[in-house]
Design a protein around this motif. Structure first.
Motif, PDB file in Angstrom:
ATOM      1  N   ILE A  56       0.897  -1.147   0.043  1.00  0.00           N
ATOM      2  CA  ILE A  56       0.185  -0.020   0.132  1.00  0.00           C
ATOM      3  C   ILE A  56       0.931   1.158   0.127  1.00  0.00           C
ATOM      4  O   ILE A  56       0.598   2.209  -0.746  1.00  0.00           O
ATOM      5  CB  ILE A  56      -1.056  -0.070   1.311  1.00  0.00           C
ATOM      6  CG1 ILE A  56      -2.044  -1.015   1.066  1.00  0.00           C
ATOM      7  CG2 ILE A  56      -1.677   1.425   1.301  1.00  0.00           C
ATOM      8  CD1 ILE A  56      -2.542  -1.571   2.351  1.00  0.00           C
ATOM      9  N   LEU A  57       1.953   1.452   0.914  1.00  0.00           N
ATOM     10  CA  LEU A  57       2.608   2.448   1.126  1.00  0.00           C
ATOM     11  C   LEU A  57       3.443   2.538   0.005  1.00  0.00           C
ATOM     12  O   LEU A  57       4.030   3.744  -0.859  1.00  0.00           O
ATOM     13  CB  LEU A  57       3.480   2.411   2.233  1.00  0.00           C
ATOM     14  CG  LEU A  57       2.988   2.643   3.411  1.00  0.00           C
ATOM     15  CD1 LEU A  57       3.792   2.213   4.805  1.00  0.00           C
ATOM     16  CD2 LEU A  57       2.235   4.120   3.623  1.00  0.00           C
ATOM     17  N   TRP A  58       4.116   1.443  -0.808  1.00  0.00           N
ATOM     18  CA  TRP A  58       5.097   1.349  -1.883  1.00  0.00           C
ATOM     19  C   TRP A  58       4.313   1.857  -3.159  1.00  0.00           C
ATOM     20  O   TRP A  58       5.026   2.475  -4.220  1.00  0.00           O
ATOM     21  CB  TRP A  58       5.581  -0.170  -2.278  1.00  0.00           C
ATOM     22  CG  TRP A  58       7.044   0.154  -1.358  1.00  0.00           C
ATOM     23  CD1 TRP A  58       7.180  -0.819  -0.022  1.00  0.00           C
ATOM     24  CD2 TRP A  58       8.171   0.556  -1.634  1.00  0.00           C
ATOM     25  NE1 TRP A  58       8.370  -0.371   0.359  1.00  0.00           N
ATOM     26  CE2 TRP A  58       9.181   0.427  -0.601  1.00  0.00           C
ATOM     27  CE3 TRP A  58       8.604   1.831  -2.607  1.00  0.00           C
ATOM     28  CZ2 TRP A  58      10.407   1.026  -0.407  1.00  0.00           C
ATOM     29  CZ3 TRP A  58       9.855   2.205  -2.401  1.00  0.00           C
ATOM     30  CH2 TRP A  58      10.655   1.835  -1.471  1.00  0.00           C
ATOM     31  N   LYS A  59       3.275   1.884  -3.393  1.00  0.00           N
ATOM     32  CA  LYS A  59       2.358   2.505  -4.456  1.00  0.00           C
ATOM     33  C   LYS A  59       2.544   3.945  -4.578  1.00  0.00           C
ATOM     34  O   LYS A  59       2.877   4.478  -5.500  1.00  0.00           O
ATOM     35  CB  LYS A  59       1.075   2.154  -4.393  1.00  0.00           C
ATOM     36  CG  LYS A  59       0.633   0.700  -4.842  1.00  0.00           C
ATOM     37  CD  LYS A  59      -0.685   0.126  -4.657  1.00  0.00           C
ATOM     38  CE  LYS A  59      -1.109  -1.239  -5.030  1.00  0.00           C
ATOM     39  NZ  LYS A  59      -2.470  -1.636  -5.122  1.00  0.00           N
ATOM     40  N   PHE A  60       2.571   4.316  -3.264  1.00  0.00           N
ATOM     41  CA  PHE A  60       2.712   5.865  -3.176  1.00  0.00           C
ATOM     42  C   PHE A  60       4.354   6.350  -3.387  1.00  0.00           C
ATOM     43  O   PHE A  60       4.785   7.319  -4.164  1.00  0.00           O
ATOM     44  CB  PHE A  60       2.335   6.396  -1.902  1.00  0.00           C
ATOM     45  CG  PHE A  60       2.819   7.746  -1.386  1.00  0.00           C
ATOM     46  CD1 PHE A  60       2.425   8.632  -2.031  1.00  0.00           C
ATOM     47  CD2 PHE A  60       3.140   7.954  -0.212  1.00  0.00           C
ATOM     48  CE1 PHE A  60       2.777   9.999  -1.747  1.00  0.00           C
ATOM     49  CE2 PHE A  60       3.542   9.218   0.432  1.00  0.00           C
ATOM     50  CZ  PHE A  60       3.220  10.299  -0.490  1.00  0.00           C
ATOM     51  N   LEU A  61       5.207   5.405  -2.734  1.00  0.00           N
ATOM     52  CA  LEU A  61       6.434   5.725  -2.614  1.00  0.00           C
ATOM     53  C   LEU A  61       7.017   5.617  -4.238  1.00  0.00           C
ATOM     54  O   LEU A  61       7.804   6.406  -4.619  1.00  0.00           O
ATOM     55  CB  LEU A  61       7.375   4.753  -1.924  1.00  0.00           C
ATOM     56  CG  LEU A  61       6.944   4.933  -0.287  1.00  0.00           C
ATOM     57  CD1 LEU A  61       7.701   3.923   0.517  1.00  0.00           C
ATOM     58  CD2 LEU A  61       7.400   6.319   0.300  1.00  0.00           C
TER      59      LEU A  61
END
Length: 264
Positions: free
Chosen positions: A170-175
């Protein structure tokens, strides 16, 4: 007649869905972040380079004005500021025991875990590197994004550890959308050469928008919207000659010149 009703209902459902917010629901919570129970999960632990040590506890700022002008006794001094964010602001002291200059790299996706005090955990959204001369000790400030909406912001009583790089998809989609975009303080605010060419959002606009995005991901169960992605894409990328090269094993160089920060 039955086919006509089915067609009408399908059109109505499509019309309603097209009017909804373009944010999508996140499938599941992120362990240890937001209001989610469990341990914070990382895909790799953080390790300092050989010869580099953190000599004191990592804490919240002793002064809310750290990174600007501060009074230490009767002298005015500056605490160099790195990273991106405004709610989780930490200070740490680094020591280089080598007889040659070294650079310490803090990779994108690091989670800075609060160990005491019940304060917010910090999320780092862009790579940060700090240079140390031979036998030099430096105290720096690093700004991060809050990953727990309802927790208090840290003060000097909060003690932190650098846990590792998040494993959250979830966070890596943003990063991954951020890539090498210029979102750090030292890139946008402190560096005269880079900030003079800045044509996108201001540092304050980036920080405010990114904090909402992080809370959407960690606390509200919402994914990136089309508007979020458009905002990220409006941020200029760091020039390639300003990026440290990573080898095939994911290792950073021993030394790469940091950004020269100018103070007003």
């Amino acid at each position: 007649m039955r086919k006509v009703w089915i067609l009408a209902i399908s059109i109505l459902i499509f019309g309603l869905s097209s009017c909804e917010d373009n944010s999508t629901a996140v499938e599941s919570g992120i362990s240890g972040l937001g209001q989610n129970k469990g341990n914070i999960e990382v895909k790799e632990k953080f390790e300092l380079p050989d010869g580099i040590f953190i000599t004191e506890d990592i804490t919240g700022l002793a002064s809310p004005e750290s990174g600007k002008a501060n009074l230490k006794g009767t002298e005015l001094f500056y605490l160099p500021c790195y990273g991106s964010g405004s709610q989780v602001q930490l200070q740490l002291t680094l020591l280089n025991t080598r007889s040659y200059p070294m650079a310490v790299f803090f990779p994108k996706g690091l989670v800075w875990e609060c160990k005491t005090g019940g304060f917010q955990h910090g999320l780092q959204v862009q790579c940060v590197w700090v240079c140390l001369q031979p036998n030099e000790t430096r105290t720096i400030r690093i700004d991060l994004y809050c990953a727990n909406l309802t927790y208090p912001t840290p003060d000097q009583t909060g003690i932190y550890s650098i846990l590792g790089v998040t494993s959250s998809d979830i966070l890596w989609k943003f990063l991954n959308w951020i890539g090498w975009r210029m979102v750090n303080y030292e890139m946008l605010v402190g560096n005269d050469d880079l900030k003079s060419s800045q044509v996108g959002p201001s540092y304050e606009e980036i920080v405010n928008r990114f904090q909402v995005i992080v809370h959407n991901l960690t606390d509200r169960g919402l994914g990136l919207s089309d508007d979020d992605i458009a905002f990220i894409e409006s941020i200029p990328e760091l020039p390639e000659d300003k990026r440290p090269e990573v080898d095939e094993n994911g290792n950073y160089p021993d030394y790469f010149e940091e950004f020269v920060v100018s103070y007003e």
